[in-house]
Design an enzyme around this catalytic site. Sequence first.
Site, PDB file in Angstrom:
ATOM      1  N   CYS A  71       0.813  -1.219   0.000  1.00 42.92           N
ATOM      2  CA  CYS A  71       0.000   0.000   0.000  1.00 42.92           C
ATOM      3  C   CYS A  71       0.846   1.269   0.000  1.00 42.92           C
ATOM      4  O   CYS A  71       1.192   1.793   1.060  1.00 42.92           O
ATOM      5  CB  CYS A  71      -0.937  -0.022   1.211  1.00 42.92           C
ATOM      6  SG  CYS A  71      -2.064   1.374   1.238  1.00 42.92           S
ATOM      7  N   CYS A 110      -0.652   4.321   1.692  1.00 41.80           N
ATOM      8  CA  CYS A 110      -0.540   4.360   3.153  1.00 41.80           C
ATOM      9  C   CYS A 110       0.868   4.795   3.565  1.00 41.80           C
ATOM     10  O   CYS A 110       1.029   5.573   4.503  1.00 41.80           O
ATOM     11  CB  CYS A 110      -0.779   2.984   3.770  1.00 41.80           C
ATOM     12  SG  CYS A 110      -2.177   2.096   3.127  1.00 41.80           S
ATOM     13  N   ASP A 111       1.874   4.248   2.905  1.00 39.85           N
ATOM     14  CA  ASP A 111       3.235   4.350   3.441  1.00 39.85           C
ATOM     15  C   ASP A 111       4.175   5.277   2.691  1.00 39.85           C
ATOM     16  O   ASP A 111       5.287   5.535   3.171  1.00 39.85           O
ATOM     17  CB  ASP A 111       3.866   2.946   3.503  1.00 39.85           C
ATOM     18  CG  ASP A 111       3.136   2.072   4.506  1.00 39.85           C
ATOM     19  OD1 ASP A 111       2.339   2.627   5.278  1.00 39.85           O
ATOM     20  OD2 ASP A 111       3.356   0.856   4.513  1.00 39.85           O
TER      21      ASP A 111
END
Length: 488
Positions: free
Chosen positions: A182, A185-186
């Site tokens: 992801c 997300c990161d």
Amino acid sequence: MNRCKKVAAFIVLLMASIICGIGFLNHSKVKNQKKIPIIDLKLLEGKDNIVPLLVLGSGPASLSAALYGSRSGIRTYVLRGNKPGGQLTGTSYIENWPAIKKIRGIEVMNDFEEQVSHFGSIIISDSATSVDLSSWPYRVITEEGHELYALALMVGTGATPRRLNIPGEGDNEYWGKGVTTCAICDAPYHRGDKVVVIGGGDSAMEEALELSPYAKSVHVLVRSNELRASANMIAQVKNCINVTINYNKALAEIKGDGQHVTGVVVVDTVTKEQTEWPDTRGVFLAIGHVPNTYIFKGYLNADKEGYLKVGPGNQMTNWPGVVAAGDVADPDYRQAGVAAGDGIKAGLDLVWWLASLGFNSYVQEKLEPFFFNPHSVQKKKLEEISSMAEYRELIKNASESVIVLDFFTPYCPSCVHMLPIIEWAAAKMHGKIRFCKIDASVSYDLVKKFKVPDVPHMIVIKNGEIVDRLKETMPRAEFYTYLKKFLS
Ligand code: NDP
């Protein structure tokens, strides 16, 4: 005809078809199905937890089926599963959702849930853990231990990102410590880093685009000598000066210092030569998905990869009254728009199928007392604060010795996926642990006071002191066990 009249006409027509068991019913669509007897009220009355139409999953296919089920007047329940909203909530912007130029995946799915709820679908934060289709109504056991009896079933359980299964990737190695699927997300945690993206499809291009503004360099590793991604996505990636596409390259090993990824071993798929890239800090996997079908094994026909077989010409599986749509049944297109379209077909297939059994508004009314009561599983809505003054008030008034502060942002997929689990825990541990949400994107003084570097980020406070910080998401049972230790 104006829109309201059209909608009203559609609903009247559908209800008429359900009540009469004719109209939309097309016998050719159900002729290959095994026979289920015409609904016998005596058989069903007295049975607890009946669900007329049960949808498993909450991605575009599932919610489309729920929309058509509930809009036609059939009581429809949606078990959201462990990733509410499905894969779209893990993507950034979508540019190919018909009629909308650009929108966040999370926004689409939030609006979608609102729409299906508006038409009466009951959305439940729980997952199916096993099914028994050997007798009808179909028995579905949920993670929370409920036993539901579905008259008709829509399978929209989607697909899970594939893993490489190489040294260093495991859950107890560097998964979540630099290895992930992801980028949305990161990516912000990889400012100035060298990162690798594995895969040559649209997902890999999307990950590279998400990482490019943050990372120093992004290396896409493609195991063959060609990309599978669409021309538009490739063109966007080629515009990023810090992204390099490396052909005939795969990952052999992920290395780290015990805490985080520090390097990778890259293998040339032609010469088999291995090279170490010591300064790599992030590994983003985008190598396709595996359909979530294992609980249907032995009942529903699937291809060799596990994708459920449906049709031809409809979304019916080989099992009567069980339809499937979305990525779980689509090895080819795997597009949100296609999933939504197939979900509509699936919803209508079930509306027609139930009508063919004689399920109508009279039957629904008679069975109403035996329907599953969703209030027994409703989550506790979390209170929310956004300032130091509110925090002081919370501490002053809380009767519980343990307080959990959940820092989130509205567009963080992991936060969205964790929220139903936190709400569930809040209901279960009511009176013992107090939970409170804080939107990190607007609560600057609280973010500063609690030194919150990123989200999701939970802070456990016991007797006024910070006793722990939780940065990763967890399944329900693990989260419960984690919290219980603060009560002793
Ligand atoms: P794809 O199946 O399209 O691509 C998977 C990629 O991973 C391929 O390049 C494949 O290589 C590679 N791969 C598979 N296994 C391995 C392995 N073990 N090691 C190394 N590489 C591996 O999956 P995607 O998730 O990219 O896309 C799925 C669907 O979703 C597609 O239809 C895509 O168009 C769609 N999508 C659309 C988006 C958009 O429109 N914005 C965004 C994301 C996805 P090989 O080719 O050699 O098999």
